[in-house]
Motif scaffolding. Structure first.
Motif, short mmCIF file in Angstrom:
data_model
loop_
_atom_site.label_atom_id
_atom_site.label_comp_id
_atom_site.label_asym_id
_atom_site.label_seq_id
_atom_site.Cartn_x
_atom_site.Cartn_y
_atom_site.Cartn_z
N VAL A 104 0.86 -1.19 0.00
CA VAL A 104 0.00 0.00 0.00
C VAL A 104 0.89 1.23 0.00
O VAL A 104 1.67 1.43 0.94
CB VAL A 104 -0.92 0.02 1.25
N ALA A 105 0.79 2.04 -1.06
CA ALA A 105 1.55 3.30 -1.11
C ALA A 105 0.71 4.37 -0.45
O ALA A 105 -0.38 4.68 -0.92
CB ALA A 105 1.85 3.68 -2.56
N PHE A 106 1.22 4.95 0.63
CA PHE A 106 0.47 5.96 1.37
C PHE A 106 1.32 7.24 1.42
O PHE A 106 2.13 7.42 2.33
CB PHE A 106 0.18 5.43 2.78
N GLY A 107 1.18 8.07 0.40
CA GLY A 107 1.99 9.28 0.34
C GLY A 107 1.80 9.97 -0.99
O GLY A 107 0.85 9.70 -1.74
N GLY A 108 2.72 10.86 -1.31
CA GLY A 108 2.68 11.58 -2.58
C GLY A 108 3.26 10.72 -3.69
O GLY A 108 3.39 9.50 -3.57
N GLY A 109 3.61 11.38 -4.79
CA GLY A 109 4.11 10.67 -5.96
C GLY A 109 5.42 9.95 -5.71
O GLY A 109 5.69 8.91 -6.33
N VAL A 110 6.22 10.48 -4.82
CA VAL A 110 7.50 9.83 -4.53
C VAL A 110 7.26 8.44 -3.93
O VAL A 110 7.79 7.43 -4.41
CB VAL A 110 8.34 10.71 -3.57
N VAL A 111 6.42 8.40 -2.90
CA VAL A 111 6.11 7.11 -2.26
C VAL A 111 5.39 6.19 -3.25
O VAL A 111 5.69 4.99 -3.34
CB VAL A 111 5.25 7.35 -0.99
N GLY A 112 4.46 6.74 -4.02
CA GLY A 112 3.70 5.92 -4.98
C GLY A 112 4.60 5.28 -6.03
O GLY A 112 4.47 4.08 -6.31
#
Ligand SMILES: NC(=O)c1ccc[n+]([C@@H]2O[C@H](COP(=O)([O-])OP(=O)(O)OC[C@H]3O[C@@H](n4cnc5c(N)ncnc54)[C@H](O)[C@@H]3O)[C@@H](O)[C@H]2O)c1
Ligand SMILES: [Zn+2]
Length: 376
Positions: A104-112
């Motif tokens: 699960v990516a929980f953040g902005g584009g960097v985390v995604g």
């Protein structure tokens, strides 16, 4: 509370929902468990998002019976690196997750981008869910399956296409996003209007303040942006053609980001895109493709929302026009010496223009360069 809106990305067997609304963090466990029964999760996040929202997400996952390990990374573009990729993969494996479990990516584009890449390569491809927390991620990076990291040789050079199984865009998490980041994401939202949705652009001109304040207008705007992106992705998942339209404003924008050494204090990506979109419209006017009124309209809107719209709005000195052109020709959208730009016939009428003469671009950059006055 306003009803959530669901937009489906039509990719056959790999189709997935983007749910846009309020209170979705609280319902995250339920939303995931209904689509991926029995799954466990590794939540990848950054320190800023964790501080503001991780407790709420963990509670939401727990309520839906989804157990979760958490991997927290430092915020910022530098995190999209091989070393942090290794940390994420190691965290997933240490939690003993299997292919059917979910990153699960929980953040902005960097985390995604980073978490999506880790999901794409760990155990030859695990389930992936995006819970985007920046406006840019909600309208752009969380949809479409492009994942990856940067190489010391350039941005986004290493990665895979790996579509999520679900995107949950909770508009309330945006309330803690710094205003500057919100505006930067707004530039990408307005981009869809300028590409091929003139009604969206007109609507934003009237309703942008309501989008900034939250509530139903924000849901409407993000849903429309996701529809626009989903349409393009469904037509051209692997960027063989049409998907290039999403680069409106990005050729000039990337050159300006490179010219400011990717220094986020001076210019963040969405701001570069804002200036780039204004320049793309002005340049189209110069090439007799669009009316000057259209370019002025775009400039006026960007200015109204507080975005930079001309090179002079970037703090500090910029390199000269020749150097800027060099940054453009190094950009990946150059094939065999000809410059490819997304140009426009007016608001909502963008198209891919190949064979744009470099000499025209150079003259244009000289005319629009902030130190022009001093050259005479
Ligand atoms: N995969 C794609 O299709 C695609 C498309 C566009 C951009 N991108 C990538 O996206 C990245 C940029 O994404 P971004 O603008 O979201 O940057 P980001 O992830 O760095 O987030 C911006 C900042 O906001 C903070 N933040 C995020 N959500 C927050 C919240 N709710 N509250 C408080 N702070 C919060 C982050 O910690 C960070 O400091 C770039 O790496 C770019 O290459 C990818
Ligand atoms: Zn962008």
């Amino acid at each position: 509370m306003n009803e959530p809106v669901t937009v489906t990305v039509g990719l056959g067997e790999r189709a997935y929902d983007i749910v846009i609304g309020q209170g979705l963090i609280e319902r995250a466990g339920e939303e995931i468990a209904t689509r991926l029964p029995g799954t466990r999760a590794a939540v990848v996040t950054d320190e800023n998002v964790a501080a503001a929202h991780l407790d709420a997400l963990q509670a939401g996952l727990g309520k839906g019976g989804v157990s979760a390990a958490v991997i927290t990374l430092p915020p910022g573009e530098k995190t999209k690196s091989f070393s942090h990729l290794q940390d994420v993969v190691d965290g997933i494996l240490a939690a003993k997750l299997e292919r059917r479990d979910t990153v699960v990516a929980f953040g902005g584009g960097v985390v995604g981008d980073l978490a999506g890449f880790a999901a794409g390569i760990t155990r030859r491809g695990m389930n992936f869910v995006q819970i985007p927390t920046s406006l840019l991620a909600q309208v752009d990076s969380s949809v479409g399956g492009k994942t990856g990291i940067n190489s010391p040789r350039g941005k986004n050079l290493v990665g895979v296409f790996h579509q999520p199984k679900l995107v949950l865009a909770d508009i309330e998490v945006l309330d803690t996003l710094p205003l500057r980041e919100f505006r930067a994401g707004y530039a990408e939202l307005a981009k869809y209007g300028l590409i091929d949705r003139p009604d969206l652009f007109s609507w934003l001109e009237k309703n942008w303040q309501a989008v900034f304040s939250g509530g139903p207008a924000r849901i409407t705007a993000i849903a429309e942006a996701c529809r626009a992106k989903a349409d393009v992705v469904a037509r051209d998942e692997f960027e063989q053609g049409d998907r290039a339209l999403l680069n409106l404003g990005h050729t000039f924008g990337h050159a300006l980001e490179a010219a400011t050494s990717y220094d986020g204090e001076r210019l963040v990506h969405g701001e570069g895109v804002a200036i780039g979109m204004a320049l793309a419209h002005r340049f189209s006017t110069r090439m007799n493709l669009a009316s000057s009124d259209d370019a002025s309209r775009v400039e006026a809107h960007l200015k109204a929302v507080g975005l930079p719209w001309r090179m002079a709005d970037i703090p500090g000195d910029l390199p000269d026009a020749e150097t800027l052109l060099n940054f453009i020709t190094q950009d990946k959208k150059v094939s065999r010496g000809a410059l490819t730009f997304i140009l426009t016939h007016g608001v909502g009428k963008s198209f891919v223009a190949r064979d744009v003469p470099a000499s025209e671009v150079l003259s244009f950059l000289k005319e629009n360069h902030p130190v022009r006055e001093n050259q005479f």
